[in-house]
Design an enzyme around this catalytic site. Structure first.
Site, PDB file in Angstrom:
ATOM      1  N   ASP A 186      58.247  28.567  10.634  1.00 56.29           N
ATOM      2  CA  ASP A 186      58.426  28.449   9.345  1.00 56.29           C
ATOM      3  C   ASP A 186      58.545  29.780   8.628  1.00 56.29           C
ATOM      4  O   ASP A 186      58.774  29.965   7.345  1.00 56.29           O
ATOM      5  CB  ASP A 186      57.220  27.750   8.734  1.00 56.29           C
ATOM      6  CG  ASP A 186      57.097  27.482   7.226  1.00 56.29           C
ATOM      7  OD1 ASP A 186      58.306  27.342   6.928  1.00 56.29           O
ATOM      8  OD2 ASP A 186      56.125  27.318   6.402  1.00 56.29           O
ATOM      9  N   SER A 192      58.764  25.252   0.847  1.00 60.13           N
ATOM     10  CA  SER A 192      59.368  24.303   1.963  1.00 60.13           C
ATOM     11  C   SER A 192      58.997  22.774   1.428  1.00 60.13           C
ATOM     12  O   SER A 192      57.907  22.440   0.953  1.00 60.13           O
ATOM     13  CB  SER A 192      58.534  24.413   3.237  1.00 60.13           C
ATOM     14  OG  SER A 192      58.701  25.694   3.673  1.00 60.13           O
ATOM     15  N   GLN A 230      64.570  22.353   8.421  1.00 61.26           N
ATOM     16  CA  GLN A 230      63.486  22.370   7.151  1.00 61.26           C
ATOM     17  C   GLN A 230      64.591  22.351   6.061  1.00 61.26           C
ATOM     18  O   GLN A 230      65.513  22.863   5.854  1.00 61.26           O
ATOM     19  CB  GLN A 230      62.810  23.635   7.327  1.00 61.26           C
ATOM     20  CG  GLN A 230      61.987  23.625   6.093  1.00 61.26           C
ATOM     21  CD  GLN A 230      60.988  24.880   6.171  1.00 61.26           C
ATOM     22  OE1 GLN A 230      61.421  25.470   5.185  1.00 61.26           O
ATOM     23  NE2 GLN A 230      60.078  24.881   6.713  1.00 61.26           N
TER      24      GLN A 230
END
Length: 285
Positions: A204, A228, A278
């Site tokens: 991430d 996110s 993502q």
């Protein structure tokens, strides 16, 4: 060498006050460089919480999660695990990451016993090795700003960008892809589950950068907001997070104030060890 500070953070334990609530876990938050809790930390903790409820011979192979609310780094996170299924080969778990009684992340993880089958993977690209690249620690330390040093070393993951890093300056070539080497900056003892969780944590850190890179943006762009929205990850083969991993990323699309990025992780032997996708919110003035 001292163990990684990520160890006690990722190694979630049963909550002492869970009582009859079932599979409930908690763990400390890592001091962060932002007022919001880092989503990668919660992803890694969710993976371990789910893994604590399956037989040891079943490996984590996928995790699909939605980020629902910003997390507060001052408030402990509670992980409530629901046992959805235990089959002959696969186990599925739903995990709710909670703060103050409301979910900040909801995810489903799947585990599998070892099995023989078809084998292939996309080969790793030919890029410079980490020894030939400048550490992001060096780049951020050179900014001589407390926030920059915390952003770098406070993550406890060393990154080395193949393309120019985007902390202060945009990429003049506006590429929609990049490659980043990373590894934990201290050893991570423990089972394979912790290393898979640490890979989720690291996944991430830079995955949305190809979206910014494609549109000539840097992290320091005034007024930009990035968050996110959801995260999917598949683990294909065992690997260590405290050894160099090549993270190859690209952004196939951006629209509606959202950007999509995908990533492939390779070990030093060139084996594909994980795949990531993502979508994030990207708002610019």
């Amino acid at each position: 060498m001292t163990a990684s500070p990520l160890l006690p953070v990722l190694d979630v334990r049963p909550a002492e006050d869970a009582g009859s609530a079932g599979d409930v876990f908690t763990g400390p938050n890592l001091p962060h460089w932002r007022p919001r809790l880092f989503g990668g930390q919660v992803l890694g903790q969710v993976a371990v919480a789910a893994g604590r409820t399956v037989p040891e011979d079943r490996d984590l192979h996928s995790l699909h999660a939605y980020f629902l609310r910003p997390g507060d780094p001052r408030v402990p996170v509670v992980f409530a695990v629901e046992r959805l299924r235990d089959g002959r080969s696969f186990s599925a778990r739903r995990v709710q990451a909670m703060q103050d009684g409301v979910p900040i992340l909801s995810g489903i993880a799947s585990f599998q016993t070892a099995a023989e089958g078809l084998e292939h993977h996309e080969p790793a690209p030919d890029v410079p090795g980490p020894e030939d690249l400048t550490s992001d620690y060096v780049l951020l330390d050179a900014l001589d700003h407390p926030a920059a040093r915390q952003l770098g070393r406070g993550r406890h993951v060393e990154l080395r960008h193949v393309e120019p890093a985007l902390y202060t300056d945009p990429d003049p070539e506006r590429r929609a892809g990049q490659a980043v080497w990373f590894r934990l900056d201290a050893p991570l003892p423990g089972p394979d589950l912790l290393h898979r969780a640490a890979l989720a944590y690291a996944s991430d850190l830079s995955v949305l950068e190809p979206v910014l890179r494609r549109h000539g943006l840097a992290w320091a762009a005034p007024g930009m907001s990035v968050a996110s929205l959801d995260h999917a990850m598949w683990w294909h083969r065992p690997a260590r997070a405290d050894e160099w991993v090549l993270y190859v990323q690209e952004s196939p699309s951006a629209s509606g104030a959202r950007g999509l990025s995908t990533g492939r992780m390779y070990d030093r032997a060139g084996r594909l060890i994980a795949t990531v996708a993502q979508e994030g919110m990207v708002r610019v003035p």
